[in-house]
Scaffold this active site. Structure first.
Site, PDB file in Angstrom:
ATOM      1  CB  ALA A 103      -0.891  -0.017   1.233  1.00 13.13           C
ATOM      2  N   GLY A 140       0.732  -4.860   0.980  1.00 15.32           N
ATOM      3  CA  GLY A 140      -0.496  -4.969   0.191  1.00 15.32           C
ATOM      4  C   GLY A 140      -0.285  -5.676  -1.142  1.00 15.32           C
ATOM      5  CD  GLU A 152      -2.065  -7.252   3.207  1.00  9.87           C
ATOM      6  OE1 GLU A 152      -1.726  -6.112   2.801  1.00  9.87           O
ATOM      7  OE2 GLU A 152      -2.628  -7.442   4.291  1.00  9.87           O
TER       8      GLU A 152
HETATM    9  N1  CO8 Z   1       4.565   3.185  -0.926  1.00  9.07           N
HETATM   10  C1  CO8 Z   1       4.953   4.341  -1.490  1.00  9.07           C
HETATM   11  N2  CO8 Z   1       6.104   4.470  -2.187  1.00  9.07           N
HETATM   12  C2  CO8 Z   1       6.905   3.401  -2.289  1.00  9.07           C
HETATM   13  C3  CO8 Z   1       6.570   2.167  -1.703  1.00  9.07           C
HETATM   14  C4  CO8 Z   1       5.329   2.072  -1.000  1.00  9.07           C
HETATM   15  N3  CO8 Z   1       4.895   0.927  -0.447  1.00  9.07           N
HETATM   16  N4  CO8 Z   1       7.569   1.290  -1.948  1.00  9.07           N
HETATM   17  C5  CO8 Z   1       8.495   1.959  -2.672  1.00  9.07           C
HETATM   18  N5  CO8 Z   1       8.106   3.224  -2.869  1.00  9.07           N
HETATM   19  C6  CO8 Z   1       8.806   4.292  -3.613  1.00  9.07           C
HETATM   20  C7  CO8 Z   1      10.011   4.811  -2.824  1.00  9.07           C
HETATM   21  O1  CO8 Z   1       9.607   5.766  -1.883  1.00  9.07           O
HETATM   22  C8  CO8 Z   1      10.850   5.377  -3.950  1.00  9.07           C
HETATM   23  O2  CO8 Z   1      10.303   6.630  -4.320  1.00  9.07           O
HETATM   24  P1  CO8 Z   1      11.304   7.870  -4.642  1.00  9.07           P
HETATM   25  O3  CO8 Z   1      12.115   7.421  -5.814  1.00  9.07           O
HETATM   26  O4  CO8 Z   1      10.360   8.989  -4.967  1.00  9.07           O
HETATM   27  O5  CO8 Z   1      12.134   8.078  -3.424  1.00  9.07           O
HETATM   28  C9  CO8 Z   1      10.590   4.422  -5.101  1.00  9.07           C
HETATM   29  O6  CO8 Z   1       9.395   3.747  -4.788  1.00  9.07           O
HETATM   30  C10 CO8 Z   1      11.683   3.390  -5.266  1.00  9.07           C
HETATM   31  O7  CO8 Z   1      11.851   2.740  -4.025  1.00  9.07           O
HETATM   32  P2  CO8 Z   1      13.270   2.643  -3.275  1.00  9.07           P
HETATM   33  O8  CO8 Z   1      14.168   3.781  -3.639  1.00  9.07           O
HETATM   34  O9  CO8 Z   1      13.005   2.422  -1.824  1.00  9.07           O
HETATM   35  O10 CO8 Z   1      13.851   1.316  -3.953  1.00  9.07           O
HETATM   36  P3  CO8 Z   1      14.895   0.298  -3.313  1.00  9.07           P
HETATM   37  O11 CO8 Z   1      15.321  -0.606  -4.422  1.00  9.07           O
HETATM   38  O12 CO8 Z   1      15.935   0.989  -2.541  1.00  9.07           O
HETATM   39  O13 CO8 Z   1      14.021  -0.575  -2.274  1.00  9.07           O
HETATM   40  C11 CO8 Z   1      12.069  -1.747  -1.498  1.00  9.07           C
HETATM   41  C12 CO8 Z   1      12.955  -1.362  -2.715  1.00  9.07           C
HETATM   42  C13 CO8 Z   1      12.871  -2.694  -0.605  1.00  9.07           C
HETATM   43  C14 CO8 Z   1      10.844  -2.475  -2.054  1.00  9.07           C
HETATM   44  C15 CO8 Z   1      11.674  -0.483  -0.727  1.00  9.07           C
HETATM   45  O14 CO8 Z   1      11.135   0.462  -1.638  1.00  9.07           O
HETATM   46  C16 CO8 Z   1      10.680  -0.716   0.359  1.00  9.07           C
HETATM   47  O15 CO8 Z   1      11.014  -1.219   1.426  1.00  9.07           O
HETATM   48  N6  CO8 Z   1       9.389  -0.322   0.102  1.00  9.07           N
HETATM   49  C17 CO8 Z   1       8.346  -0.394   1.084  1.00  9.07           C
HETATM   50  C18 CO8 Z   1       7.846  -1.798   1.283  1.00  9.07           C
HETATM   51  C19 CO8 Z   1       6.782  -1.842   2.351  1.00  9.07           C
HETATM   52  O16 CO8 Z   1       7.032  -1.498   3.505  1.00  9.07           O
HETATM   53  N7  CO8 Z   1       5.558  -2.263   1.979  1.00  9.07           N
HETATM   54  C20 CO8 Z   1       4.448  -2.323   2.896  1.00  9.07           C
HETATM   55  C21 CO8 Z   1       3.658  -1.042   2.840  1.00  9.07           C
HETATM   56  S1  CO8 Z   1       2.393  -0.957   4.037  1.00  9.07           S
HETATM   57  C22 CO8 Z   1       1.181  -1.953   3.416  1.00  9.07           C
HETATM   58  O17 CO8 Z   1       1.268  -2.506   2.360  1.00  9.07           O
HETATM   59  C23 CO8 Z   1      -0.033  -2.091   4.271  1.00  9.07           C
HETATM   60  C24 CO8 Z   1      -1.180  -2.800   3.553  1.00  9.07           C
HETATM   61  C25 CO8 Z   1      -2.458  -2.656   4.326  1.00  9.07           C
HETATM   62  C26 CO8 Z   1      -2.893  -1.228   4.366  1.00  9.07           C
HETATM   63  C27 CO8 Z   1      -4.043  -1.006   5.263  1.00  9.07           C
HETATM   64  C28 CO8 Z   1      -4.317   0.509   5.344  1.00  9.07           C
HETATM   65  C29 CO8 Z   1      -4.822   1.000   6.622  1.00  9.07           C
END
Ligand code: CO8
Length: 262
Positions: A67, A113, A116
């Protein structure tokens, strides 16, 4: 008008491909993306000839990285957080309830998500490079789009609790060993493998295909007795259906069957 973040194309008769196209945020799901996924699902379901839907993410890095964390960070009251969780849960449930067989083509990170969503689809095929996990704990939250329930059903409560409480992702091969994905293939053959499977399914008798999904997926929640009753009931209807007659007759006449969906 909001950006277009989801595309839908018909790749062959009966087979559609939905692609989440928000590559710069690793295809993260915000409210608009969820709305657009739902609109695409509406279109697929409205088409009587739909049999299989492949869902994938844009690019080579992510299926869906979760998400949208930026959107979650802006939620400032419990009702709004609950509504966002319920929104995703309802949408993902629609994939499960659909008679169309859905395939997750997991082309990279399937996190939060994203995992999921993949778990709400029927078949999961992953590229070797994919990483799957529920990292919400690292954000101080938990899965909210069905992860606590579907992950434990797929891999068992011990492994699910480990993945959810540690936030540690698994490789595609590990996911295969856990039963979280059905098959792992080289990234450059992922879509071909999904299309190959979709093609096989799309040629089957439509009513039997839909019954297979309903009964197999329903078996997770039913007692054995109830499931057996439902199987016998569905079998009896299909055995005397036009396609049931055609399939058995075609076998005896040594010719390919022509199914009509009735
Ligand atoms: N949301 C928003 N932006 C994201 C997300 C995300 N989940 N994942 C990556 N991005 C963005 C980064 O912010 C980055 O943006 P920018 O270039 O503008 O800085 C771009 O994508 C590229 O990402 P990274 O630079 O971080 O790329 P890396 O190769 O360094 O890392 C990862 C890749 C490991 C996948 C890393 O991006 C990461 O850890 N992402 C987050 C993963 C995460 O925590 N997912 C869970 C999110 S919470 C969720 O899903 C809850 C679901 C239920 C919701 C219920 C609501 C109440």
């Amino acid at each position: 008008m909001s950006d277009v973040w989801v595309t839908l194309e018909q790749v062959e008769a009966g087979v559609h491909r939905l692609r989440i196209e928000r590559e710069r945020a690793l295809n993260a799901l915000n409210a608009d993306v969820l709305d657009q996924i739902e609109a695409a699902l509406d279109r697929v379901e409205a088409d009587q000839s739909s049999r299989v839907l492949i869902v994938t993410g844009q690019g080579t890095k992510a299926f869906v990285a979760g998400a949208d964390i930026e959107a979650i960070s802006r939620v400032d009251n419990q009702a709004a957080a609950r509504a966002f969780a319920a929104r995703g849960q309802r949408l993902f449930q629609r994939f499960e309830e659909s008679s169309i067989i859905t395939i997750a083509a997991i082309n990279g990170y399937a996190l939060g998500g994203g995992l999921e969503l993949a778990m709400a689809l029927d078949l999961r095929i992953a590229a070797h490079s994919a990483r799957l996990g529920q990292p919400e704990i690292n954000l101080g939250i938990i899965p909210g789009f069905g992860g606590t329930q579907r992950l434990s059903r797929l891999v068992g409560p011990g492994q699910a609790l480990w993945m959810i409480s540690s936030g540690e992702p698994v490789t595609a091969e590990e996911a295969k060993a856990l039963g979280l994905v059905d098959m792992v293939v080289p990234a450059d053959t992922l879509m071909d493998e999904c299309l190959r499977r979709a093609h096989i399914l799309a040629e089957k008798a439509p009513l039997a295909l839909a019954a297979s999904k309903r009964l197999v997926m329903g078996s997770r929640d039913w007692t054995l007795e109830s499931g057996l009753n439902q199987e016998a009931e569905a079998f009896s209807r299909l055995a005397v259906s036009a396609d049931g007659r055609e399939g058995t007759q075609a076998f005896l006449e040594k010719r390919p069957p022509k199914f009509q969906g009735r």
